[in-house]
Scaffold this motif. Structure first.
Motif, PDB file in Angstrom:
ATOM      1  N   UNK A   2      67.425 -49.079  64.809  1.00  0.00           N
ATOM      2  CA  UNK A   2      66.309 -49.061  65.763  1.00  0.00           C
ATOM      3  C   UNK A   2      66.765 -48.681  67.169  1.00  0.00           C
ATOM      4  N   UNK A   3      67.981 -49.112  67.532  1.00  0.00           N
ATOM      5  CA  UNK A   3      68.431 -48.910  68.919  1.00  0.00           C
ATOM      6  C   UNK A   3      69.447 -47.776  69.043  1.00  0.00           C
ATOM      7  N   UNK A   4      69.510 -46.910  68.012  1.00  0.00           N
ATOM      8  CA  UNK A   4      70.437 -45.770  68.022  1.00  0.00           C
ATOM      9  C   UNK A   4      71.881 -46.187  68.279  1.00  0.00           C
ATOM     10  N   UNK A   5      72.283 -47.236  67.617  1.00  0.00           N
ATOM     11  CA  UNK A   5      73.679 -47.696  67.715  1.00  0.00           C
ATOM     12  C   UNK A   5      74.369 -47.259  66.427  1.00  0.00           C
ATOM     13  N   UNK A   6      75.567 -46.632  66.504  1.00  0.00           N
ATOM     14  CA  UNK A   6      76.229 -46.202  65.262  1.00  0.00           C
ATOM     15  C   UNK A   6      76.433 -47.392  64.321  1.00  0.00           C
TER      16      UNK A   6
END
Ligand code: HSE
Length: 600
Positions: A251-255
């Motif tokens: 959701x938060x574009x974290x790898x």
């Protein structure tokens, strides 16, 4: 089995199962084992709903105290739900007089409750879907039966509805009853994509990280908001987002990677604090295996005794004084049974009293938690590790006592915590660590006095020949003979050998091991305490065999690949004193717990 923060609660991961199966199984078990003192930690147990009622009052009064509402104003509450537990607690709070107007059911795409509150049919003819809000992946909503009781105030009618649900997989309520429910309940749902979008939106707008369940609620709250209501709308949040790292990362574009690194990336980006219980699990090795329903029933309800088998250990291994140790296949075993009095059976007379190390360690594990130890019958069933022989007999007792207590405490402690407790009791991490973890283990204490350990591989080709003279040596005596300080050349001598030792043990390089097992820190000072030491050492030199004192002695250790020639030479040795010989390989598992029936 998972390690738990409470000694009398235990969690199991069931094989090939989902929430509905688990809950039906738990209900069947609670009926089968009624009056045996068990209960469930979920909302089957009314004891779970009662404190949840308090949250609603707390929230309401907080709003009053902050001046957001006046006492008596109506509010609406949106609750993420699958089992209808938390929202039912809200319903009870309303019935108790809290000014809640509407309770809004928030479901994920398993929208059986949304449908029910919309058309009055509770219909199980549908697919069970696994979603990113897994605690709401439920089709058989346990607490709805309780709501039906309040709706009809007629237990026979509720029984009929539940019979229909069981037999026909559907029940239906009358139009007028549905209208009555709709005066209190509204219902919405959202899918997985919407859940992710909500987590992102909420984080971007408010810098608050919703867990997926709270996100479902928040989404449904936004669907419900004005013009449907002019009250303040509370959206209930449930879990820590860090329990759902994959969804949060997406959701938060974290790898995302399937390991703990994702969690730390979330913490770095958002500043979310890791809850202490989660931190504890992360610092422990948690077994991940799943077990079948039959195994759970056996584990929980069968009243069996169990046996802890703890290996002997050879500390130091030459140059690794006080830091390195190896577990070997030579064992002490103890049977534990909870009893109405403390009893010690099968121990030598001098240990059949309160100085028994197994019992002391057992009790320490309880007292460390502020608990009075449960009375226990401990029977020594195997006694193969010589006492004061330099093979970690006290470690085996301490580790066994701690593991025995831990099994009774439903695995409250993880191995790392038992390691700390054992060092505290024993004082020698080089014996404790291999006994607990198995294999070849190194230990180090950091500047906060916390111990760390690491295992090295050892070639399975190696065998350890243990020669134990009849006359033992006390560790305390063997420490008194050591000097206060050492010449630099002796320190370097040991360091150079220690640095190479794990490599040679892994390769099984006997030639190199001959050099690497030499030591200048303890062996030269202790050898005079051991009967016939020089004869055994000369034999090692003559045969070019790696040789040292095991721990603080009196056992001596040779490393070989084939023991036959050495055993013959030992037989021929003209010694003055008696000695025993054991040929062992490395123990890889450390201390183990087995049900008595599985113990050989
Ligand atoms: N490292 C300790 C010593 C072990 O040699 O004194 C005691 O078993």
């Amino acid at each position: 089995m998972l390690y738990f923060t409470s000694y009398n609660a235990r969690a199991y991961a069931l094989k090939e199962s989902n929430f509905d199966d688990c809950q039906s199984f738990v209900k069947a078990m609670l009926v089968k084992h009624e009056n045996e003192g068990y209960t469930s930690a979920n909302s089957i147990n009314i004891g779970r709903l009662l404190p949840q009622i308090v949250y609603y009052y707390y929230t309401y009064l907080t709003l009053v105290n902050r001046g957001v509402i006046h006492l008596g104003d109506l509010i609406d509450v949106v609750v993420p739900t699958g089992n209808f537990g938390d929202i039912f607690a809200g319903y009870l709070a309303k019935k108790m007089g809290l000014p809640i107007d509407k309770l809004v059911v928030a479901s994920n795409k398993n929208r059986i409750l949304t449908d029910f509150f919309t058309n009055g049919r509770y219909d199980l003819h549908r697919e069970f879907m696994k979603t990113n809000s897994p605690s709401m992946d439920i089709l058989i909503s346990s607490n709805l039966e309780r709501l039906m009781y309040f709706l009809y105030e007629d237990d026979k009618k509720v029984s009929l509805l539940m019979k229909d649900l069981k037999e026909k997989k559907v029940f239906e309520i009358e139009e007028e009853k549905l209208k009555e429910l709709q005066k209190t309940f509204a219902a919405y749902c959202c899918d997985e994509e919407e859940t992710r979008e909500t987590i992102k939106d909420c984080y971007e707008k408010h810098h608050y990280v919703l867990d997926p369940h709270s996100a479902v609620s928040y989404r449904c709250a936004s669907l419900y908001h004005l013009p449907k209501t002019n009250h303040h709308v509370i959206s209930i949040a449930t879990a820590s987002p860090l329990k759902f790292a994959k969804t949060i990362a997406e959701s938060l574009d974290i790898p995302y990677e399937d390991d703990i690194s994702t969690l730390y990336r979330i913490v770095d980006k958002t500043g979310v604090v890791i809850p202490p219980a989660l931190k504890k699990i992360l610092s422990c090795k948690v077994p991940q295996e799943k077990i079948s329903k039959d195994e759970v029933e056996e584990e929980i309800f069968a009243k069996h005794s169990f046996v802890v088998k703890a290996p002997a250990t050879s500390a130091n291994l030459g140059p690794g004084f006080d830091v390195l140790g190896l577990a070997v296949k030579l064992y002490n075993s103890f049977k534990f049974e909870v009893s109405d009095k403390d009893e010690l059976l099968g121990f030598a007379k001098e240990f059949t009293n309160e100085n028994n190390l197994v019992l002391i360690a057992y009790q320490k594990a309880f007292r460390n938690l502020g608990l009075e130890p449960l009375k226990v019958k401990i029977t020594q069933v195997e006694n193969n590790i010589p006492l004061e022989g330099g093979l970690g007999s006290s470690s085996s007792c301490i580790v066994a006592g701690l593991l025995g207590a831990n099994a009774i405490l439903h695995h409250h402690y993880c191995l790392e915590e038992l390691y700390e407790l054992a060092i505290d009791l024993e004082g020698h991490p080089d014996n404790v660590a291999p006994c607990l973890f198995g294999g070849l283990v190194a230990n180090v204490k950091d500047d906060k006095n916390v111990y760390h350990h690491g295992q090295y591989p050892v070639c399975s080709c190696l065998k350890f020949v243990l020669v134990t003279p009849k006359e033992s040596v006390r560790t305390s005596e063997a420490r008194k003979v050591l000097p206060e300080s050492y010449p630099l050349k002796d320190v370097t001598f040991n360091l150079s050998r220690l640095a190479m030792l794990p490599l040679a043990l892994e390769k099984g390089d006997l030639d190199l091991l001959y050099t690497l097992l030499q030591d200048r820190v303890h062996v030269p000072y202790r050898k005079s305490l051991i009967h016939d030491y020089d004869l055994f050492e000369s034999l090692a030199k003559k045969e070019h065999l790696p040789f040292t004192i095991s721990g603080s002695g009196s056992t001596m250790l040779y490393i070989v690949k084939d023991e036959n020639s050495l055993l013959n030479r030992l037989k021929e040795l003209k010694t003055t004193y008696e000695f025993k010989v054991a040929v062992v390989s490395m123990d890889e598992d450390g201390a183990t717990i087995k049900k008595e029936s599985d113990y050989e």
